[in-house]
Scaffold this active site. Structure first.
Site, PDB file in Angstrom:
ATOM      1  CD  GLU A 212       9.213  12.458 -14.998  1.00  0.00           C
ATOM      2  OE1 GLU A 212       8.433  12.774 -14.195  1.00  0.00           O
ATOM      3  OE2 GLU A 212       9.095  13.188 -16.019  1.00  0.00           O
TER       4      GLU A 212
ATOM      5  CB  SER B 118      13.638  22.590 -14.822  1.00  0.00           C
ATOM      6  OG  SER B 118      12.665  23.897 -14.969  1.00  0.00           O
TER       7      SER B 118
ATOM      8  CG  HIS C 170      -2.096  -1.392   1.651  1.00  0.00           C
ATOM      9  ND1 HIS C 170      -3.361  -1.614   0.776  1.00  0.00           N
ATOM     10  CD2 HIS C 170      -1.618  -2.458   1.972  1.00  0.00           C
ATOM     11  CE1 HIS C 170      -3.277  -2.519   0.504  1.00  0.00           C
ATOM     12  NE2 HIS C 170      -2.660  -3.526   2.291  1.00  0.00           N
TER      13      HIS C 170
ATOM     14  CE  LYS D 223      11.828  20.043 -10.750  1.00  0.00           C
ATOM     15  NZ  LYS D 223      10.634  19.458 -10.449  1.00  0.00           N
TER      16      LYS D 223
END
Ligand code: ARG
Length: 461
Positions: free
Chosen positions: A291, A278, A157, A284
């Site tokens: 992804e 970024s 979970h 970043k």
């Protein structure tokens, strides 16, 4: 003017939009090698059974070889009017060698031709993906051996559950990928029958030798029913479903890499080679490759569902709908090829942060199950009772704002009077890991043995 390949009964040519929607040459040129290979096998068989002379065969072989060279060096004159790769090559052959080229299509239709070419293409793609998947498994097993004892939090979970080792976690993916390899091999085996010689749909009146062409193309046998052979595409669907499952596995690992690399988890770091910056936020480091691997699985599953939907409800035998079988297969193959390579790169690249992983592994009362197990083993409490006692101890520690190991023996004895100091031995992350020696469990010695077993197996083949 009408198509020279079939225009005998046509007075006029097609509308521009008819040509455009009908043509597949824009994407099926990818099949050129398979088309030439299939034509060579067909021509040799035609000569063998007396339907071509040796001179004609020699001319066809030479012509097809030259056409292959033209395609390779980019000088082949692809024509949309000739619809697809099959008619482009056949028409070019006649252009180059004359009459003999016009005999090649004896006892053959584009329907069995395309089914043959496509099976050959998918078969080769399977071999490529198998090699890539095994390379990724090797990378995972190598890192698993390196980190067979490194503690990390095991989750259920997405809540800290019990400590595991990083190596154990990586080997879970090796098992999944091994099943993907099994599915690929199985798909390959089932698709490996030759449709060539099924002709348009009913077979042919010519005395062809389908065993001979099947053998020449590396198929196990010819397909047994001509209608089935030209009309079904279940081999492509099986391939796409296998790719969808494999991509789903990669997507789960990609998602975990995204989580692990986030500031909140802080469990692994990807190098500059596998992160992007970024355009506005200078600090970043984004895990874009992970992804994209996560996203490709959606695209591949879409390719599967797309073709499944095209095929559903198609009457036997061939209909032009089937031409829509290629793009999803090409697209999914490319997407999975990229994903496997990117994932292998990330697996080799990533560096775990051991202190952070160890700290998280012991957080959230992660060794509570070890305490309950101790009560069962040492005090012979029934597990359900031990679970309840441990729950009370967790609640006490939570109220105190401390870990289970920070409770005093007196605290513990207030909940269960028979507890002894020995209980503290099982509350550490290391003790918990070392105790999980059941087959398939996370004990570092188990993980080390499993990683070595996989590396041996992967290096053997
Ligand atoms: N380009 C076609 C395909 O991909 C080849 C088969 C054409 N057959 C036909 N009867 N029109 O399916």
């Amino acid at each position: 003017t009408a198509n020279p390949q079939w225009g005998g009964r046509f007075a006029e040519g097609p509308a521009a939009i008819m040509k455009e929607i009908n043509a597949s040459i824009g994407f099926d040129q990818l099949l050129w090698r398979q088309d030439i290979e299939g034509s060579l096998a067909h021509a040799r068989m035609l000569q063998h059974v007396g339907l071509l002379t040796s001179e004609e065969l020699i001319a066809i072989e030479a012509g097809l070889k030259d056409i292959g060279a033209e395609i390779e060096n980019g000088t082949f004159p692809f024509s949309e009017a000739l619809e697809d790769i099959h008619m482009n090559i056949e028409s070019r052959l006649s252009e180059r060698i004359g009459e003999a080229g016009k005999r090649l299509h004896t006892a053959r239709s584009r329907n069995d031709q395309v089914a043959t070419d496509f099976r050959l293409w998918v078969r080769e793609a399977i071999d490529g993906l198998l090699g890539q998947t095994r390379a990724l498994m090797r990378a995972l097993a190598t890192r698993a051996l390196e980190f067979h004892a490194l503690p990390m939090p095991g989750f259920t979970h997405l809540q800290v559950a019990q400590p595991v080792t990083f190596g154990h976690h990586l080997l879970a993916y090796v098992e999944m990928l091994a099943r993907d390899c099994g599915r690929l091999a199985d798909t390959r085996k089932r698709l490996n029958e030759s449709p060539l010689g099924s002709a348009a749909l009913a077979g042919t009146s010519f005395p062809i030798d389908r065993q001979m062409t099947a053998r020449a193309l590396g198929f196990s046998r010819p397909t047994a029913n001509s209608l089935d052979a030209v009309s079904d595409r279940d081999f492509a669907l099986e391939y796409l479903s296998t790719l969808s499952i494999a991509a789903m596995h990669l997507s789960r690992l990609a998602e975990e890499i995204v989580q692990w690399a986030s500031g909140a988890f802080g469990m692994v770091r990807l190098s500059d080679a596998f992160t992007t910056g970024s355009s506005i936020m200078p600090q970043k480091r984004n895990p874009d490759a992970a992804e994209l691997v996560r996203a490709k699985s959606g695209r591949i599953a879409g390719d599967f569902l797309g073709l499944l939907t095209v095929m559903k409800g198609l009457p036997l035998a061939y209909a032009k709908d089937s031409q829509e079988d290629k793009e999803p297969v090409f697209d999914a193959t490319r997407a999975l090829t990229l994903s496997l390579a990117a994932m292998e790169g990330m697996v080799c690249d990533l560096q775990p942060c051991p202190e952070r992983m160890r700290a998280l592994a012991g957080s959230g009362f992660a060794t509570a199950t070890d305490l309950a197990d101790w009560l069962v083993r040492e005090l012979r409490l029934p597990f359900r009772t031990a679970h309840h006692v441990t729950g009370q101890l967790v609640s006490l520690a939570e109220a105190r704002g401390c870990d289970l190991a920070d409770l005093t023996l007196e605290d513990m004895q207030q909940v269960e009077p028979n507890i002894t100091a020995g209980v503290f031995d099982v509350l550490s992350v290391e003790a918990s890991l070392a105790s999980r020696t059941s087959y398939g469990g996370t004990a570092p010695a188990n993980v080390e043995a499993q990683a070595k077993r996989w590396l041996e197996e992967l290096n053997a083949t």
